[in-house]
Design an enzyme around this catalytic site. Structure first.
Site, mmCIF file in Angstrom:
data_model
loop_
_atom_site.group_PDB
_atom_site.id
_atom_site.type_symbol
_atom_site.label_atom_id
_atom_site.label_comp_id
_atom_site.label_asym_id
_atom_site.label_seq_id
_atom_site.Cartn_x
_atom_site.Cartn_y
_atom_site.Cartn_z
ATOM 1 N N ASP A 152 0.821 -1.213 0.000
ATOM 2 C CA ASP A 152 0.000 0.000 0.000
ATOM 3 C C ASP A 152 0.861 1.273 0.000
ATOM 4 O OD1 ASP A 152 -2.431 1.328 0.023
ATOM 5 O OD2 ASP A 152 -3.232 0.199 1.716
ATOM 6 N N ASP B 255 -10.062 3.609 -3.365
ATOM 7 C CA ASP B 255 -10.796 2.424 -2.901
ATOM 8 C C ASP B 255 -12.212 2.335 -3.460
ATOM 9 O OD1 ASP B 255 -8.527 2.038 -1.486
ATOM 10 O OD2 ASP B 255 -9.470 2.070 0.499
ATOM 11 N N GLU C 24 -1.122 1.593 -5.174
ATOM 12 C CA GLU C 24 -0.695 2.987 -5.098
ATOM 13 C C GLU C 24 -1.800 3.906 -5.587
ATOM 14 O OE1 GLU C 24 1.132 6.187 -7.548
ATOM 15 O OE2 GLU C 24 -0.092 4.468 -8.038
ATOM 16 N N TRP C 25 -2.961 3.300 -5.874
ATOM 17 C CA TRP C 25 -4.215 4.005 -6.208
ATOM 18 C C TRP C 25 -4.171 4.755 -7.540
ATOM 19 C CZ3 TRP C 25 -2.688 6.568 -1.127
ATOM 20 C CH2 TRP C 25 -2.746 5.648 -0.085
ATOM 21 N N GLY C 26 -3.140 4.519 -8.347
ATOM 22 C CA GLY C 26 -3.086 5.193 -9.641
ATOM 23 C C GLY C 26 -2.544 6.609 -9.591
ATOM 24 N N ASN D 266 0.446 7.875 -9.277
ATOM 25 C CA ASN D 266 1.671 8.139 -10.037
ATOM 26 C C ASN D 266 1.751 7.292 -11.300
ATOM 27 O OD1 ASN D 266 3.404 9.953 -8.093
ATOM 28 N ND2 ASN D 266 2.467 8.372 -6.830
HETATM 29 C C1 GLA Z 1 -5.963 1.355 1.516
HETATM 30 C C2 GLA Z 1 -6.131 0.339 0.386
HETATM 31 C C3 GLA Z 1 -7.273 -0.598 0.702
HETATM 32 C C4 GLA Z 1 -6.996 -1.308 2.030
HETATM 33 C C5 GLA Z 1 -6.743 -0.294 3.130
HETATM 34 C C6 GLA Z 1 -6.245 -0.945 4.410
HETATM 35 O O1 GLA Z 1 -7.048 2.196 1.604
HETATM 36 O O2 GLA Z 1 -6.357 0.990 -0.835
HETATM 37 O O3 GLA Z 1 -7.483 -1.528 -0.321
HETATM 38 O O4 GLA Z 1 -5.859 -2.138 1.866
HETATM 39 O O5 GLA Z 1 -5.780 0.671 2.748
HETATM 40 O O6 GLA Z 1 -6.011 -0.019 5.416
#
Ligand code: GLA
Length: 407
Positions: free
Chosen positions: A153, A208, A186-188, A190
């Site tokens: 993460d 998320d 890394e949620w996109g 970068n």
């Molecule tokens: C981030 C991630 C999620 C999950 C939480 C856990 O938000 O994107 O998928 O792993 O952390 O805290």
């Protein structure tokens, strides 16, 4: 003579040694089709323990999910205890009293694989110890436990460079020597699709997911997204995905409370996207409908097609979208997605369409070729492309088809 031998040695090292010591490697071939499994976060959040994980593994087997391909049992955030005086991480002794090695042994004895979670920063998103500064040590620890999958993460990373941070952990995993699927979370932010391919097997493309079909939840400093919102954010990314390197639109919410039509549409679209299929529900207590969705082998086969081509939106007719995914043997999946809330009648005249996909190089010309049509949710043949397709698609639902050329 001596000089010649030295030169010879230098050349040999360049050819044979440097390629094996350079950064940017990963364990190749671990995800030739999108990974399938289960993850604790969407349903249990921080409330995980070894008993739950064992029961989940048992349920994955008893429900038929393992046979359908769900192999990875992934523990997300909050399994952690403290680091010891030498810096080694230990699981929370209350939640995982038998230790991770024993849990991995249990999971492996069932023919499944165990995944774990860490974070490139000081702390995980749930405030547990992160891997920053402990990457090689943690990778060795995971290898000694028998871990097969790491979701990594991006919380508490301050000014860290994302590419560099993921490269470090990727290299640590390779150095530790145990094959691990590496999931970049890394949620996109970068653009991991531009640099993640040689480091990991999948990368999150968005923030998320939230358990709703069409909504945005604003948490102040960050947002979480409904199924349609995440789907829209995949625009333009398909050229970066393929065997062993996948766009990850996040773990699934199927079975977590959306109505069955929305769960079906969610699952279908993840399969059209060649997304990793990581279930996020309590598989110990599933309705019949949830099991039917998660284990529909014909829909899963679209996701797991060996060409590994991510589908694309071919057409938008106001709230109706037509998605296409090239498949092996000149076949294709076509998915009509009704984004609206009310049912919709369609009459789709195939003869008016030549679908050309520059990325895969495929062209489907329905005037040149006739295709047999199979409805993947009804599991029924429904004629060919010679006649217009007539159907009613419910609100927030799909009509998902597999087309096979008639010989
Ligand atoms: C981030 C991630 C999620 C999950 C939480 C856990 O938000 O994107 O998928 O792993 O952390 O805290």
């Amino acid at each position: 003579m001596v000089r010649k031998s030295i030169n010879y040695l230098i050349v040999i090292s360049i050819i044979f040694i440097i390629p094996f010591t350079s950064y940017g490697q990963k364990f190749k071939g671990l995800a030739l089709t999108p990974p399938m499994g289960w993850n604790s976060w969407n349903h249990f959040a921080c409330d995980v323990n070894e008993q739950i994980i064992k029961e989940i593994a048992d349920a994955i087997i008893n429900s038929g999910m393992k046979d359908a391909g769900y192999i990875y049992i992934n523990i997300d955030d909050c399994w952690h205890g403290q680091r010891d005086s030498l810096g080694f991480i230990h699981p929370d002794p209350q939640r995982f009293p038998s230790g991770m090695k024993a849990l991995a042994d249990y999971i492996h004895s069932k023919g499944l694989k165990l995944g774990i979670y860490s974070d490139a920063g000081w702390k995980t998103c749930g405030g547990r110890p992160g891997s920053r500064g402990h990457e090689y040590q943690d990778a060795l620890t995971y290898a000694s436990w028998g871990i097969d999958y790491l979701k990594y993460d991006w919380c508490y990373t301050d000014e860290l460079n994302a590419h560099g941070a993921y490269l470090t952990m990727g290299d640590a995993l390779v150095s530790a020597g145990r094959p691990v699927v590496f999931s970049l979370c890394e949620w996109g932010n970068n653009k991991p699709w531009e640099w993640g391919k040689d480091i990991g097997h999948l990368w999150r493309t968005t923030g998320d997911i939230y358990n709703c079909f069409d909504c945005v939840i604003d948490h102040g400093t960050w947002k979480s997204w409904g199924v349609l919102q995440i789907l829209d954010m995949q625009e333009g990314l398909r050229v970066h995905a393929g065997p062993d390197h996948w766009n990850d639109p996040d773990m699934m919410e199927v079975g977590n409370g959306m109505p069955v039509n929305e769960d079906r549409a969610h699952f279908s679209m993840w399969c059209m996207l060649a997304a990793p299929l990581i279930a996020g529900n309590d598989v110990r207590k599933m309705t019949k409908e949830t099991v039917e969705i998660l284990t529909n082998s014909e829909v899963i086969a679209v996701d797991q097609d060996s060409m590994g081509i991510q589908g694309f939106k071919y057409q938008t007719i106001d709230s109706l979208e037509v998605w296409v995914k090239p498949l092996v043997k000149n076949q294709l999946a076509v998915c009509f997605l009704n984004r609206g809330k009310t049912p919709r009648e369609i009459s789709y005249d195939w003869s008016k369409h030549v679908i050309k996909d520059d990325f895969s190089g495929m062209t489907y010309d329905f005037n040149q070729k006739e295709y047999r049509i199979r409805n993947l949710w009804l599991k029924k043949e429904t004629g060919t492309t010679r006649k217009p397709l007539k159907s009613t698609i419910g609100g927030h639902d799909v009509l998902m088809l597999r087309l096979t050329p008639v010989k």
